[in-house]
Scaffold this motif. Structure first.
Motif, PDB file in Angstrom:
ATOM      1  N   GLY A  30      28.762  -7.042   4.971  1.00  0.00           N
ATOM      2  CA  GLY A  30      29.199  -6.293   6.402  1.00  0.00           C
ATOM      3  C   GLY A  30      28.385  -6.616   7.378  1.00  0.00           C
ATOM      4  N   GLN A  31      28.462  -5.822   8.540  1.00  0.00           N
ATOM      5  CA  GLN A  31      27.982  -5.814   9.856  1.00  0.00           C
ATOM      6  C   GLN A  31      28.152  -4.651  10.554  1.00  0.00           C
ATOM      7  N   VAL A  32      27.047  -4.155  11.205  1.00  0.00           N
ATOM      8  CA  VAL A  32      27.202  -3.215  12.095  1.00  0.00           C
ATOM      9  C   VAL A  32      26.912  -3.730  13.478  1.00  0.00           C
ATOM     10  N   GLU A  33      27.754  -3.812  14.327  1.00  0.00           N
ATOM     11  CA  GLU A  33      27.700  -4.417  15.398  1.00  0.00           C
ATOM     12  C   GLU A  33      27.340  -3.331  16.642  1.00  0.00           C
ATOM     13  N   ARG A  34      26.847  -3.881  17.868  1.00  0.00           N
ATOM     14  CA  ARG A  34      26.564  -3.067  19.057  1.00  0.00           C
ATOM     15  C   ARG A  34      25.993  -1.647  18.588  1.00  0.00           C
ATOM     16  N   LEU A  35      24.742  -1.904  18.030  1.00  0.00           N
ATOM     17  CA  LEU A  35      23.716  -0.949  17.617  1.00  0.00           C
ATOM     18  C   LEU A  35      23.238  -0.392  18.936  1.00  0.00           C
ATOM     19  N   THR A  40      29.912   1.721  18.542  1.00  0.00           N
ATOM     20  CA  THR A  40      29.255   0.788  17.405  1.00  0.00           C
ATOM     21  C   THR A  40      30.457   0.363  16.294  1.00  0.00           C
ATOM     22  N   ILE A  41      30.427  -0.940  16.023  1.00  0.00           N
ATOM     23  CA  ILE A  41      31.660  -1.364  15.158  1.00  0.00           C
ATOM     24  C   ILE A  41      31.097  -1.444  13.734  1.00  0.00           C
ATOM     25  N   VAL A  42      31.415  -1.027  12.725  1.00  0.00           N
ATOM     26  CA  VAL A  42      31.139  -1.090  11.155  1.00  0.00           C
ATOM     27  C   VAL A  42      32.241  -1.765  10.534  1.00  0.00           C
ATOM     28  N   THR A  54      35.519   2.061  14.436  1.00  0.00           N
ATOM     29  CA  THR A  54      34.585   1.932  15.562  1.00  0.00           C
ATOM     30  C   THR A  54      33.928   3.476  15.567  1.00  0.00           C
ATOM     31  N   VAL A  55      32.856   3.620  15.744  1.00  0.00           N
ATOM     32  CA  VAL A  55      32.128   5.102  15.439  1.00  0.00           C
ATOM     33  C   VAL A  55      31.260   5.486  16.831  1.00  0.00           C
ATOM     34  N   GLU A  56      30.813   6.552  16.763  1.00  0.00           N
ATOM     35  CA  GLU A  56      29.871   6.872  17.894  1.00  0.00           C
ATOM     36  C   GLU A  56      28.733   6.045  17.603  1.00  0.00           C
ATOM     37  N   THR A  57      27.715   6.029  18.574  1.00  0.00           N
ATOM     38  CA  THR A  57      26.495   5.164  18.708  1.00  0.00           C
ATOM     39  C   THR A  57      25.781   5.239  17.578  1.00  0.00           C
ATOM     40  N   LEU A  58      25.307   4.305  16.736  1.00  0.00           N
ATOM     41  CA  LEU A  58      24.501   4.404  15.633  1.00  0.00           C
ATOM     42  C   LEU A  58      23.285   3.585  16.012  1.00  0.00           C
ATOM     43  N   ASP A  59      22.061   4.189  15.581  1.00  0.00           N
ATOM     44  CA  ASP A  59      20.733   3.411  15.507  1.00  0.00           C
ATOM     45  C   ASP A  59      20.548   2.552  14.238  1.00  0.00           C
ATOM     46  N   GLU A  60      19.388   2.204  14.224  1.00  0.00           N
ATOM     47  CA  GLU A  60      19.154   1.285  12.995  1.00  0.00           C
ATOM     48  C   GLU A  60      19.074   2.322  11.867  1.00  0.00           C
ATOM     49  N   VAL A  61      18.458   3.324  12.022  1.00  0.00           N
ATOM     50  CA  VAL A  61      18.342   4.397  10.717  1.00  0.00           C
ATOM     51  C   VAL A  61      19.671   4.912  10.318  1.00  0.00           C
ATOM     52  N   THR A  62      20.734   5.408  11.209  1.00  0.00           N
ATOM     53  CA  THR A  62      22.008   5.721  10.803  1.00  0.00           C
ATOM     54  C   THR A  62      22.721   4.704  10.421  1.00  0.00           C
ATOM     55  N   ALA A  63      22.624   3.643  10.800  1.00  0.00           N
ATOM     56  CA  ALA A  63      23.303   2.285  10.411  1.00  0.00           C
ATOM     57  C   ALA A  63      22.892   2.170   8.790  1.00  0.00           C
ATOM     58  N   VAL A  64      21.748   2.203   8.446  1.00  0.00           N
ATOM     59  CA  VAL A  64      21.373   1.901   7.073  1.00  0.00           C
ATOM     60  C   VAL A  64      21.806   2.899   6.303  1.00  0.00           C
ATOM     61  N   ASN A  65      21.908   4.070   6.750  1.00  0.00           N
ATOM     62  CA  ASN A  65      22.303   5.291   5.775  1.00  0.00           C
ATOM     63  C   ASN A  65      23.957   5.019   5.619  1.00  0.00           C
TER      64      ASN A  65
END
Length: 398
Positions: A30-35, A40-42, A54-65
């Motif tokens: 998968g991919q998390v786009e628009r970090l 943000t697209i998951v 499409t979710v609220e803004t994710l950074d790299e830490v919340t994206a990995v989780n």
């Protein structure tokens, strides 16, 4: 069989795959786009099942989780205990790391020291490494370096026109980026063309939020657009690309700054397509905005012009090319940019089939009378990383 999680954290996206080795079977990805951007697209893919939210803004830490949680909820693994190794794409290894390594506390400390070579990437990648060390305690982690591929550059293209002592004393050279991708694309192009890689001249275009172009001569990297750090080369999502180095002290004086840190941060994080357009760093947003916004159109025009300029330079530098290879988020998914680039390269006899280009399917896109082939090859950095991790694990067991 060994299940390896591959993490490819970029400046605006995070790609991942769970791969079963040595069978090279992708269990999930998968991919998390628009970090760090609104909306943000998951995306997650398991077999034939694809989900997108499409979710609220994710950074790299919340994206990995979120990725770890999704792997369990979609049934890729019953529990995270099934993951036996983690491989990370790391942009800058400098002269310290010339090949993939198993990560240790001292290795992670060394990566932190190299952060100035890739300020948008290495700190982010170290965050992911440290987070996964906590979440997957005891699971070995490995780093595969983008810069490794470019250690083979000839000195005449690898170093700068500065006092040679600076080059040797301070390891100042062209390290490049996207080396994992460029190496994979060259190998895949040779396979598609049915010729030995060592016989081929190629120009590989990894075009995404981070973008770089590499000239491959006789199967080996000969030149590349990124330099000591990834801020150089093409205009990118938030990075300026090439600028006059005198710009830094000039702006320090005008802005009354005591250190270059603010200017360097702006060149990395607030420049490029975002800085020129004033709209977005995302090419999709710019295409839409360009209908009414001249600055958005200017950003698109600058991107195309710089790609054309580099391809033209590399084409002559390596004595012609057997193929141009498009890859990356823009290179693979933006037919308008591909069309605009190839239209400008018509002077070299390179032509693209409009219908094939619009369809956007992997393979050859050129017309029958094109001077060289134009290939669309989806990059697969994760598979290349998995092969390196598998090799290191096998060596450790022997």
């Amino acid at each position: 069989m060994t299940k390896i999680l591959l993490i490819n954290a970029g400046s605006s996206s995070l790609k991942w795959q769970l791969v079963e080795m040595p069978a090279e079977r992708v269990i999930a990805g998968g991919q998390v786009e628009r970090l760090n951007l609104p909306g943000t697209i998951v995306k997650v893919e398991v077999g034939d099942k694809k989900t997108k939210e499409t979710v609220e803004t994710l950074d790299e830490v919340t994206a990995v989780n979120r990725v770890l949680k999704r792997m369990v909820t979609v049934g890729a693994v019953k529990s995270l205990d099934e993951i036996e190794a983690v491989g990370h794409r790391v942009v800058a290894g400098g002269t310290v790391f010339k090949q993939p390594i198993k990560l240790t506390p001292s290795g992670i400390s060394q990566l932190k020291e190299l952060s100035e070579l890739a300020p948008l990437h290495n700190p982010l990648e170290v965050k992911c490494i440290e987070l996964l060390a906590q979440r997957l305690a005891g699971v070995p982690q490995y780093a595969v370096f983008d810069s490794s591929y470019f250690h083979a550059l000839p000195e005449k293209t690898a170093i700068y026109g500065i006092p040679y002592e600076w080059t040797t004393n301070y390891q100042i050279r062209r390290y490049g980026e996207h080396g994992i991708s460029h190496a994979y694309l060259a190998q895949q192009a040779a396979h598609q063309l049915g010729r030995p890689l060592g016989e081929l001249n190629l120009i590989t275009l990894h075009l995404g939020s981070g973008a770089s172009i590499t000239a491959v001569k006789d199967g080996k990297p000969f030149d590349t657009s990124m330099g000591l750090t990834p801020v150089t080369g093409l205009i990118m999502g938030t990075r300026s690309g090439d600028v006059d180095p005198s710009l830094v002290p000039y702006l320090m004086k005008r802005l009354e700054l005591e250190t270059p840190d603010v200017v360097l941060h702006e060149l990395n994080a607030s420049s490029g397509l975002l800085g020129v357009s004033g709209v977005s760093s995302d090419m999709r947003d710019l295409h839409e905005a360009a209908k009414e916004n001249p600055r958005a159109q200017l950003a698109l025009d600058m991107f195309v012009n710089q790609v054309v300029k580099l391809v033209g330079a590399y084409y002559t530098e390596i004595g012609g090319a057997d193929a141009l290879v498009f890859a990356g988020g823009i290179g693979e998914k933006d037919p308008e940019i591909r069309q605009a680039v190839i239209a400008r390269l018509g002077v070299l006899g390179i032509q693209i089939d409009p219908q094939l280009n619009k369809a956007g399917q992997p393979g050859a896109l050129q017309t029958k009378d094109s001077a060289c082939q134009v290939l669309l090859i989806p990059t697969n950095e994760e598979l290349a990383m998995a092969r390196d991790v598998q090799h290191l694990m096998a060596v450790a067991q022997n």
